[in-house]
Design a protein around this motif. Sequence first.
Motif, mmCIF file in Angstrom:
data_model
loop_
_atom_site.group_PDB
_atom_site.id
_atom_site.type_symbol
_atom_site.label_atom_id
_atom_site.label_comp_id
_atom_site.label_asym_id
_atom_site.label_seq_id
_atom_site.Cartn_x
_atom_site.Cartn_y
_atom_site.Cartn_z
ATOM 1 N N TYR A 151 40.966 -8.573 -0.924
ATOM 2 C CA TYR A 151 40.482 -9.713 -0.137
ATOM 3 C C TYR A 151 41.498 -10.016 0.952
ATOM 4 C CZ TYR A 151 43.726 -11.888 -3.423
ATOM 5 O OH TYR A 151 44.825 -12.184 -4.179
ATOM 6 N N LYS A 152 41.023 -10.699 1.997
ATOM 7 C CA LYS A 152 41.899 -11.021 3.122
ATOM 8 C C LYS A 152 42.589 -12.367 2.967
ATOM 9 C CE LYS A 152 39.451 -8.277 6.635
ATOM 10 N NZ LYS A 152 38.712 -8.324 7.930
ATOM 11 N N VAL A 153 41.871 -13.357 2.432
ATOM 12 C CA VAL A 153 42.407 -14.717 2.404
ATOM 13 C C VAL A 153 42.596 -15.242 0.985
ATOM 14 C CG1 VAL A 153 42.036 -17.100 3.167
ATOM 15 C CG2 VAL A 153 41.351 -15.193 4.652
ATOM 16 N N THR A 154 41.549 -15.199 0.176
ATOM 17 C CA THR A 154 41.590 -15.774 -1.166
ATOM 18 C C THR A 154 40.849 -14.866 -2.136
ATOM 19 O OG1 THR A 154 40.706 -17.584 -2.543
ATOM 20 C CG2 THR A 154 39.641 -17.209 -0.439
ATOM 21 N N PRO A 155 41.307 -14.788 -3.388
ATOM 22 C CA PRO A 155 40.588 -13.965 -4.362
ATOM 23 C C PRO A 155 39.150 -14.421 -4.571
ATOM 24 C CG PRO A 155 42.269 -15.320 -5.437
ATOM 25 C CD PRO A 155 42.524 -15.384 -3.967
ATOM 26 N N TYR A 156 38.881 -15.682 -4.280
ATOM 27 C CA TYR A 156 37.509 -16.181 -4.419
ATOM 28 C C TYR A 156 36.559 -15.454 -3.477
ATOM 29 C CZ TYR A 156 33.806 -19.599 -5.322
ATOM 30 O OH TYR A 156 32.635 -20.215 -5.678
ATOM 31 N N ASP A 157 37.066 -14.979 -2.322
ATOM 32 C CA ASP A 157 36.231 -14.222 -1.388
ATOM 33 C C ASP A 157 35.617 -13.001 -2.064
ATOM 34 O OD1 ASP A 157 36.579 -15.844 0.848
ATOM 35 O OD2 ASP A 157 38.271 -14.692 1.621
ATOM 36 N N LEU A 160 32.854 -14.205 -4.544
ATOM 37 C CA LEU A 160 31.715 -14.766 -3.815
ATOM 38 C C LEU A 160 30.827 -13.652 -3.257
ATOM 39 C CD1 LEU A 160 30.287 -17.256 -2.469
ATOM 40 C CD2 LEU A 160 31.882 -16.960 -0.561
ATOM 41 N N ASP A 161 31.456 -12.558 -2.834
ATOM 42 C CA ASP A 161 30.732 -11.446 -2.220
ATOM 43 C C ASP A 161 29.707 -10.829 -3.159
ATOM 44 O OD1 ASP A 161 30.744 -9.535 0.221
ATOM 45 O OD2 ASP A 161 30.871 -8.174 -1.501
ATOM 46 N N PRO A 165 26.637 -11.524 -0.225
ATOM 47 C CA PRO A 165 27.320 -10.395 0.426
ATOM 48 C C PRO A 165 27.739 -10.713 1.860
ATOM 49 C CG PRO A 165 25.418 -9.614 -0.794
ATOM 50 C CD PRO A 165 25.348 -11.114 -0.811
ATOM 51 N N GLY A 166 29.012 -10.489 2.147
ATOM 52 C CA GLY A 166 29.524 -10.687 3.495
ATOM 53 C C GLY A 166 29.998 -12.090 3.790
ATOM 54 N N ALA A 167 29.646 -13.056 2.951
ATOM 55 C CA ALA A 167 30.064 -14.441 3.192
ATOM 56 C C ALA A 167 31.525 -14.623 2.784
ATOM 57 C CB ALA A 167 29.183 -15.407 2.413
ATOM 58 N N THR A 168 32.193 -15.562 3.428
ATOM 59 C CA THR A 168 33.577 -15.879 3.067
ATOM 60 C C THR A 168 33.647 -17.283 2.488
ATOM 61 O OG1 THR A 168 34.180 -16.866 5.199
ATOM 62 C CG2 THR A 168 34.390 -14.452 4.985
ATOM 63 N N THR A 169 34.708 -17.530 1.750
ATOM 64 C CA THR A 169 34.922 -18.849 1.168
ATOM 65 C C THR A 169 35.005 -19.912 2.265
ATOM 66 O OG1 THR A 169 36.150 -17.803 -0.618
ATOM 67 C CG2 THR A 169 36.414 -20.173 -0.364
ATOM 68 N N ALA A 170 35.666 -19.581 3.365
ATOM 69 C CA ALA A 170 35.818 -20.540 4.464
ATOM 70 C C ALA A 170 34.459 -20.911 5.057
ATOM 71 C CB ALA A 170 36.727 -19.955 5.536
ATOM 72 N N PHE A 415 31.830 -16.510 -11.631
ATOM 73 C CA PHE A 415 32.605 -17.259 -10.641
ATOM 74 C C PHE A 415 32.189 -16.813 -9.239
ATOM 75 C CE2 PHE A 415 35.028 -17.774 -14.452
ATOM 76 C CZ PHE A 415 35.614 -19.029 -14.336
ATOM 77 N N GLY A 416 31.833 -17.780 -8.398
ATOM 78 C CA GLY A 416 31.304 -17.472 -7.077
ATOM 79 C C GLY A 416 29.811 -17.729 -6.978
ATOM 80 N N TYR A 417 29.185 -18.020 -8.116
ATOM 81 C CA TYR A 417 27.736 -18.223 -8.185
ATOM 82 C C TYR A 417 27.346 -19.629 -7.736
ATOM 83 C CZ TYR A 417 23.068 -17.740 -10.414
ATOM 84 O OH TYR A 417 21.727 -17.652 -10.669
ATOM 85 N N PHE A 418 28.099 -20.647 -8.163
ATOM 86 C CA PHE A 418 27.658 -22.035 -7.984
ATOM 87 C C PHE A 418 27.313 -22.431 -6.549
ATOM 88 C CE2 PHE A 418 29.377 -23.178 -12.281
ATOM 89 C CZ PHE A 418 28.188 -23.712 -12.761
#
Length: 502
Positions: A151-157, A160-161, A165-170, A415-418
């Motif tokens: 990931y580039k910014v956060t492990p949540y990215d 979430l993918d 797909p393709g969306a970022t946490t930010a 995690f990333g679903y909500f």
Amino acid sequence: MSTTAAYESLCNHARETAKLASIMGLLEWDERTKMPTAAGEYRAEQISFLAGEIHKRQTTPQIAGWLDELVGSPLAADSHSVEGTVIRQLKRQYDKKTKLPQALVEELSRTSVLGQQMWVEARKADDFAKFQPLLEKTIELKRQEAAAIGYKVTPYDALLDDYEPGATTAEVAAALGGLRDALTPLVEQIVGSSRKPDSELLKRDFPVDAQEAFGKAASAAIGFDFNAGRLDTTDHPFCAGAGPHDQRITTRYNINDFSDAFFSTLHEAGHGLYEQGLPADQFGLPTGEACSLGIHESQSRMWENQVGRSRAFWEHFLPKGQQQFAALKGVSLDQLYGAINEVRPSLIRVDADEVTYNLHVLIRFELERALIENDLQAKDLPAAWNEKYQKYLGITPPNFADGVLQDVHWSAGLFGYFPTYSLGNLYAGQFYAAATKELGDLPAAFRKGEFQPLLAWLRKNIHAHGQRFSAGELALNVTGQPLSHGPWIEQMRAKYGELYGL
């Protein structure tokens, strides 16, 4: 190998892998609906084994060979064609899956099954400590998964993918932040209104067998095909597929709460309608799979809320409900419409009204980000949960079962679903506005029990495309606008402004 032969081999391999995945899906459905309790440990081994076999197939070097032949070929020239979509999406999947060690995949699957079983026990016992060790293990495994993927910014990215797909946490945080800022004053206005609907009329005696029959009838009326699906009971409602003509929807019943099962059933039927609307001849290929969970949620939330909580829907269904339930005899349309649309801060997400629902999602989004980013420890989750509920909804859960243990998602490693639930609300608002613009007076059709025009529109504009477009591209294609909270907020202001005299 020729380009045509490489493409056929890639597709055949993907279809065969999908057969294994559908078998695993059926085992997972059974585990949450029919499985004997004592079978739980071995079921975890079965699913772990299948997950490992599926992972082997998804990462075999043969796929790399086929993709090398196809990526620069004429078949891939149009990235949104059937062939272009299959090549693009299977390459994306291959690149991601090959970063994951097989042992991690198997352990995640095993822990997910055991975690869900422990969650059921812990929730019944109202005992977070019983669940905490498995939650800690799941979080650690998900962090390992994120690290392996990168990931580039956060492990949540990375997590979430899997769902968007393709969306970022930010990007998601910005979208939900804008929704929160527009929603908060509306909630304050509604809660401050002197109008108070009588929701107690939904807390009378509603026999389970009658609820099941009514829920199935309503699901069939909006288009769910029970020749290609079924309805069962579970601890936490969900929709699962076991093949192109086998969609399993579930609900849970409360004899003293009509809304609990009915709107959960309608919600899951909305998911099932999407799955039943995907091209069956493309099953196993990206062109036969859902675009994203946000889009999936847009379908379930639309049928549950824009349709199922509309006045027009109940102009058609209230007389049928009064035949089915003695508790609804003498209840007027105005009374029922007000009751099913009461806005009141509440503890349980799946029972929340459509206005405050997004606040429940924001709480979970913020907490699971903090857990994955190591800013919050599992042992401190109950206190953090209660603090968020006080901040966003002004209430504090009296126990774990109605608080931090109310959702199955974290026990299953989701995690990333909500955040997809709220994204689904926003997409639903946009899609419903676009459908209304094209089809005209949809409530007039609902009053007559005609739901096919809306379903046909969704099938044509959303379901038929599979993964040919990203969620953002699909929204732009269908509505002419990027993702926006505007249409949904407008719909809420119009509906609840009238209900609450705002």
